[in-house]
Design an enzyme around this catalytic site. Structure first.
Site, PDB file in Angstrom:
ATOM      1  N   HIS A  70     -15.511 -43.215 -30.907  1.00 16.92           N
ATOM      2  CA  HIS A  70     -16.707 -42.821 -30.150  1.00 16.92           C
ATOM      3  C   HIS A  70     -16.415 -42.927 -28.656  1.00 16.92           C
ATOM      4  CE1 HIS A  70     -18.323 -46.844 -28.933  1.00 16.92           C
ATOM      5  NE2 HIS A  70     -17.806 -47.287 -30.061  1.00 16.92           N
ATOM      6  N   GLU A 212     -22.490 -43.008 -30.873  1.00 13.95           N
ATOM      7  CA  GLU A 212     -22.212 -44.076 -31.843  1.00 13.95           C
ATOM      8  C   GLU A 212     -23.058 -45.300 -31.560  1.00 13.95           C
ATOM      9  OE1 GLU A 212     -19.983 -47.614 -33.542  1.00 13.95           O
ATOM     10  OE2 GLU A 212     -20.711 -47.240 -31.515  1.00 13.95           O
ATOM     11  N   GLU A 213     -23.230 -45.610 -30.293  1.00 14.74           N
ATOM     12  CA  GLU A 213     -23.885 -46.869 -29.917  1.00 14.74           C
ATOM     13  C   GLU A 213     -25.380 -46.892 -30.244  1.00 14.74           C
ATOM     14  OE1 GLU A 213     -22.429 -49.532 -29.236  1.00 14.74           O
ATOM     15  OE2 GLU A 213     -20.564 -49.168 -28.150  1.00 14.74           O
ATOM     16  N   ASP A 235     -11.900 -48.021 -33.400  1.00 12.97           N
ATOM     17  CA  ASP A 235     -12.914 -48.673 -32.564  1.00 12.97           C
ATOM     18  C   ASP A 235     -12.404 -50.055 -32.136  1.00 12.97           C
ATOM     19  OD1 ASP A 235     -15.424 -49.378 -31.386  1.00 12.97           O
ATOM     20  OD2 ASP A 235     -16.497 -48.234 -32.894  1.00 12.97           O
ATOM     21  N   HIS A 323     -19.409 -55.984 -25.219  1.00 10.52           N
ATOM     22  CA  HIS A 323     -20.689 -55.498 -24.685  1.00 10.52           C
ATOM     23  C   HIS A 323     -21.104 -56.221 -23.399  1.00 10.52           C
ATOM     24  CE1 HIS A 323     -22.351 -52.984 -28.287  1.00 10.52           C
ATOM     25  NE2 HIS A 323     -21.093 -52.743 -28.014  1.00 10.52           N
TER      26      HIS A 323
HETATM   27 ZN   LIG Z   1     -17.615 -49.375 -30.595  1.00 12.82          ZN
END
Ligand SMILES: [Zn+2]
Length: 348
Positions: A70, A212-213, A235, A323
């Site tokens: 992604h 994707e998120e 990923d 994140h």
């Molecule tokens: Zn990811």
């Protein structure tokens, strides 16, 4: 590392992937490694590398292998501009609000980017009450200050404009540190793996997916269109071998090689593919590790369940502080990522 750096410094949140897609498309075209490059209706970028068998060998009906990384990053869309010119945002992707205090941000408008700062509403510590000091704000408490008159903000910024945190790309010891290594690392590894290839008997569809998120939204239509025999999601995953986390919850270990995601809450990888990757890793002296992520998902889940079902594995680079704008990836894991993917593609 220049390519990875560029990818991390190109803002693109879910539904606003045009900038990163343009960077990738230019790079892929210039690389000369791909036979076809297309963009589907949702915005997934799909680069096809046809089978290149050794001289004097013919491969009829080559396997179709879909790689998927992604290309979106967690961020925000502008939700509201108030009478004083302060900007409120809606998140696209999962943020821990404890990491959002005192952040530099970039508001990406149709007429260029504006620098800004993000803070939660409320009093500074000097004059805050004891209760206020303990409170963890929610996303809707945060606002962006662009340092401009309200009219200027209202004329420049529109509802739906993308907002990203500003975080530099840095080399830190044995690691690289940046924002959105999740998942610019996966995009980077797919490209490197294909650049490394000489001969291979499979057709490779390298997909750079959107959204994707916010729930793996781009991968399913991409997989439907490609109709692969094997899916490989590229990923990142959690690496919590850091202070304050019990060792049994570490998920993966930085520097111990490419993580083969045995399962997460979105899918269980095909065990035959896990074993194949492990055998190729041993044979080529490349480090790999198994990992289970109790909560969290990735694009492989959508590939696995497309059409009549697809044998699928999820690969992941261990990332510390995922994140946040200080995500860290170990150089050895980055190296293992593309080398193992190349060796496996060659083995098919
Ligand atoms: Zn990811």
């Amino acid at each position: 590392m220049e390519l990875l750096k560029t990818l991390t410094q190109t803002p693109s949140v879910p539904g606003r992937e045009s900038r990163i897609r343009a960077v990738l498309e230019d790079y892929l075209n210039a690389s000369g490694c791909f036979d076809e490059i297309e963009i589907d209706s949702m915005g997934n970028l799909i680069a096809v590398r046809r089978a290149r068998p050794e001289p004097d060998t013919v491969v009829s009906n080559p396997l179709r292998v879909m790689l998927a990384a992604h290309m979106d990053q967690i961020g925000f869309l502008v939700r509201h501009i108030d009478d004083n010119g302060y900007v409120r945002v809606n998140p696209v992707g999962g943020f821990d609000t404890r990491n959002l205090f005192a952040r530099k941000v970039r508001v990406c408008t149709g007429e260029g980017d504006l620098p800004g700062v993000m803070n939660p509403s409320g009093r500074p510590i000097h004059i805050a009450t004891d209760d206020e000091k303990k409170k963890v704000p929610v996303i809707s408490d945060f606002f962006i200050d662009l340092g401009m008159e309200a009219e200027a903000v209202q004329s420049r910024v529109r509802i739906g404009d993308m907002v990203v945190l500003d975080g530099p790309f840095q080399e830190v010891g044995d690691y690289v540190a940046s924002q959105c290594l999740d998942n610019r690392v996966g995009c980077w590894a797919q490209i490197r793996a294909i650049e490394n290839l000489t001969y291979h008997n499979c057709d490779i569809y390298a997909a750079f997916t959107v959204q994707e998120e916010v729930g793996l939204r781009g991968a399913m239509p991409a997989a439907f269109g490609i109709e692969p025999h094997i899916g490989v999601a590229c990923d990142t995953t959690l690496c919590c071998k850091t202070p304050g986390v019990p060792d049994e919850e570490r998920v993966s270990v930085a520097g111990a090689g490419l993580a083969l995601h045995v399962m997460d809450s979105s899918m269980i990888s095909d065990i035959g593919l896990i074993e194949d990757f492990e055998a190729v890793a041993v044979k080529n002296n490349i480090k790999s590790q198994r990992a289970i992520l109790p909560r969290g998902g990735q694009d492989g889940a959508m590939i696995q369940r497309s059409r009549g079902g697809v044998r699928t594995i999820a690969l992941a680079c261990p990332i510390k502080y995922i994140h946040t704008v200080t995500e860290m990836a170990h150089r050895d894991d980055l190296e293992a990522y593309h080398r193992l993917l190349t060796a496996w593609l060659t083995s098919l």
